[in-house]
Design an enzyme around this catalytic site. Structure first.
Site, short mmCIF file in Angstrom:
data_model
loop_
_atom_site.label_atom_id
_atom_site.label_comp_id
_atom_site.label_asym_id
_atom_site.label_seq_id
_atom_site.Cartn_x
_atom_site.Cartn_y
_atom_site.Cartn_z
CD GLU A 1 -2.75 43.78 -55.97
OE1 GLU A 1 -3.54 43.45 -55.07
OE2 GLU A 1 -2.13 44.85 -56.00
N1 COS Z 1 -8.20 34.27 -46.76
C1 COS Z 1 -7.87 33.37 -45.81
N2 COS Z 1 -7.58 32.08 -46.09
C2 COS Z 1 -7.60 31.71 -47.38
C3 COS Z 1 -7.92 32.60 -48.42
C4 COS Z 1 -8.24 33.93 -48.05
N3 COS Z 1 -8.55 34.84 -48.99
N4 COS Z 1 -7.86 31.95 -49.59
C5 COS Z 1 -7.51 30.68 -49.32
N5 COS Z 1 -7.36 30.54 -47.97
C6 COS Z 1 -7.03 29.32 -47.24
C7 COS Z 1 -8.06 28.23 -47.52
O1 COS Z 1 -9.15 28.38 -46.62
C8 COS Z 1 -7.27 26.98 -47.27
O2 COS Z 1 -7.15 26.81 -45.87
P1 COS Z 1 -7.20 25.34 -45.18
O3 COS Z 1 -6.04 24.60 -45.76
O4 COS Z 1 -7.02 25.65 -43.70
O5 COS Z 1 -8.51 24.75 -45.54
C9 COS Z 1 -5.89 27.34 -47.80
O6 COS Z 1 -5.81 28.78 -47.75
C10 COS Z 1 -5.67 26.89 -49.21
O7 COS Z 1 -6.69 27.45 -50.02
P2 COS Z 1 -7.04 26.89 -51.47
O8 COS Z 1 -7.17 25.39 -51.41
O9 COS Z 1 -8.21 27.67 -51.98
O10 COS Z 1 -5.70 27.23 -52.26
P3 COS Z 1 -5.31 27.02 -53.78
O11 COS Z 1 -3.90 26.57 -53.85
O12 COS Z 1 -6.35 26.23 -54.49
O13 COS Z 1 -5.27 28.49 -54.35
C11 COS Z 1 -6.11 30.49 -55.33
C12 COS Z 1 -6.33 29.34 -54.34
C13 COS Z 1 -6.01 29.99 -56.76
C14 COS Z 1 -7.34 31.35 -55.20
C15 COS Z 1 -4.84 31.25 -54.90
O14 COS Z 1 -3.68 30.52 -55.13
C16 COS Z 1 -4.70 32.58 -55.62
O15 COS Z 1 -5.33 33.55 -55.24
N6 COS Z 1 -3.89 32.62 -56.68
C17 COS Z 1 -3.62 33.88 -57.37
C18 COS Z 1 -2.43 34.52 -56.79
C19 COS Z 1 -2.34 35.95 -57.14
O16 COS Z 1 -3.28 36.71 -57.00
N7 COS Z 1 -1.16 36.34 -57.60
C20 COS Z 1 -0.88 37.69 -57.88
C21 COS Z 1 0.30 38.08 -57.06
S1 COS Z 1 0.39 39.73 -56.65
S2 COS Z 1 0.64 40.67 -58.30
#
Ligand code: COS
Length: 380
Positions: free
Chosen positions: A363
């Site tokens: 996660e």
């Molecule tokens: N809630 C709502 N919106 C969100 C959000 C959240 N928690 N996190 C990101 N967003 C939105 C951002 O606001 C952005 O929106 P806009 O394009 O409208 O500005 C969009 O989503 C993209 O966000 P961001 O640029 O931060 O995306 P990234 O590709 O840089 O990724 C991370 C961010 C690295 C934090 C994300 O890909 C992530 O959490 N990766 C891990 C995945 C994970 O947990 N995998 C496990 C799977 S389950 S075992």
């Protein structure tokens, strides 16, 4: 500020603690050894109302909120982290997005049976080439008449192979980046859906983790969850709550290891006295207790924020980061307290240590939690 659990929360904690002791703990070691999932335990959790604990009664749930949910995951994980994550993935990864984004029909058809424990739920986001970098997923969904046709594969799916319903994320447009991702509710019985390789894991071995595949898998349009193209944010919002479920799992694992270490330190005699009389051991126990308590407070706080409709994503990333690290440290020290015996399967602490490791990984790795936390600090 009130740190007191409500009467209902205390009642649920006691109920789950008793259930875990009587029905889950006795087979935890053997299920781990045999890598065997036990659906009967899931059915018994359903009879206690745990499989729909946070959802309102009109959605088939118990209406008990998110604090009760983390209490339940904690108490299960205190004796069996695999059972803890089975419930956590079922509730926060599979059921929550339907509760939050599902329409009335989808709630009737899927959320209610999930809440009643007739269905087990899973969440299919990760792909071989898209782990931390979610947006680079390749699974595609193309509209054909009244169906979307899905092709691709997902890996590391908790409850894979035993789940009836999967929340699946696929690209409905070939757009790069976050655009064009859509969430779908996929039944395991849909043509073109299959379960692939089952992972052999270091820990949480009685929780199945598999690949799932989509080969011309036809999913009715009616099973699009939320808006077409809104899937990336649905995935992220789902993980915001899921991560606190993992924090609760980590707290439970750490508490279980601490309980075992305290008991052993009082019983085990060396040099004519219990090893607990050595500060080398008692101070270790003190530090372990401090970490467990800090992790617990962060976890309950994040759950309380969600329950009270306040922003909780930042708090969940912090709770998961801290609790995952605490669980790894506490379980490692628990093995140390047990000495040579701790390294054997005769005692549960080696299992706790193996189970703890995953809480720093799934996660969102703890490095990803730091990305989320620091982005929050630095924005605006
Ligand atoms: N809630 C709502 N919106 C969100 C959000 C959240 N928690 N996190 C990101 N967003 C939105 C951002 O606001 C952005 O929106 P806009 O394009 O409208 O500005 C969009 O989503 C993209 O966000 P961001 O640029 O931060 O995306 P990234 O590709 O840089 O990724 C991370 C961010 C690295 C934090 C994300 O890909 C992530 O959490 N990766 C891990 C995945 C994970 O947990 N995998 C496990 C799977 S389950 S075992």
């Amino acid at each position: 500020m009130n740190f007191q659990l409500t009467d209902e929360q205390q009642m649920i904690r006691k109920m789950v603690r008793d259930f875990a002791k009587q029905e889950v703990e006795p087979t935890a070691a053997i299920r781990d050894h045999e890598e065997r999932f036990d659906r009967e335990i899931f059915t018994k959790m359903a009879e206690l109302g745990l499989t729909g604990l946070p959802w309102p009664e009109e959605e088939g749930g118990a209406g008990s909120g998110y604090v009760s949910y983390v209490l339940a995951v904690e108490e299960l994980s205190r004796v069996c982290a695999s059972t803890g994550v089975t419930l956590s993935a079922h509730l926060s990864l599979a059921s929550w997005p339907i509760h939050k984004f599902g329409n009335q029909e989808q709630k009737e058809k899927y959320l209610k049976p999930l809440a009643e424990g007739k269905f087990i739920g899973a969440y299919a986001l990760t792909e071989p080439g898209a782990g931390s970098d979610v947006a680079s997923m390749k699974t595609s969904a193309v509209l054909d008449g009244d169906d979307y046709v899905l092709n691709g594969s997902k890996i590391f799916i908790t409850n894979g192979g035993v789940a009836d319903v999967y929340i699946v994320f696929a690209k409905t447009e070939s757009a790069d980046g976050h655009g064009g991702v859509t969430a779908f509710i996929v039944e395991q019985s849909f043509a073109g859906f299959s379960v692939g390789k089952k992972e052999e894991k270091l820990g949480i071995r009685s929780s199945p983790t598999t690949e799932v595949r989509f080969d011309q898998c036809r999913v009715p349009k009616a099973n699009v969850l939320g808006d077409v193209g809104a899937g990336f944010k649905i995935a992220m919002q789902t993980l915001d709550g899921g991560r606190n479920g993992i924090a609760a799992q980590a707290v439970g694992i750490a508490q279980g290891a601490l309980d075992a270490a305290v008991q052993y330190a009082k019983e085990r005699k060396q040099f004519g006295k219990p090893i607990a009389t050595n500060q080398g051991i008692s101070f270790k126990l003190a530090e372990m207790a401090a970490k467990v308590e800090a992790a617990r407070l962060l976890t309950y706080q994040a759950a309380w924020l969600e329950e009270n409709n306040q922003p909780y994503g930042h708090a969940s990333a912090i709770s998961k980061l801290y609790a995952g690290d605490a669980a790894m440290e506490v379980t490692t020290e628990a093995v140390q307290v047990f000495g040579g015996y701790g390294y054997t399967r005769e005692y549960p602490v080696e299992r706790y240590m193996r189970d703890a490791k995953i809480t720093q990984i799934y996660e969102g790795t703890n490095e990803i939690q730091k990305v989320v936390i620091s982005k929050g600090l630095l924005k605006g």
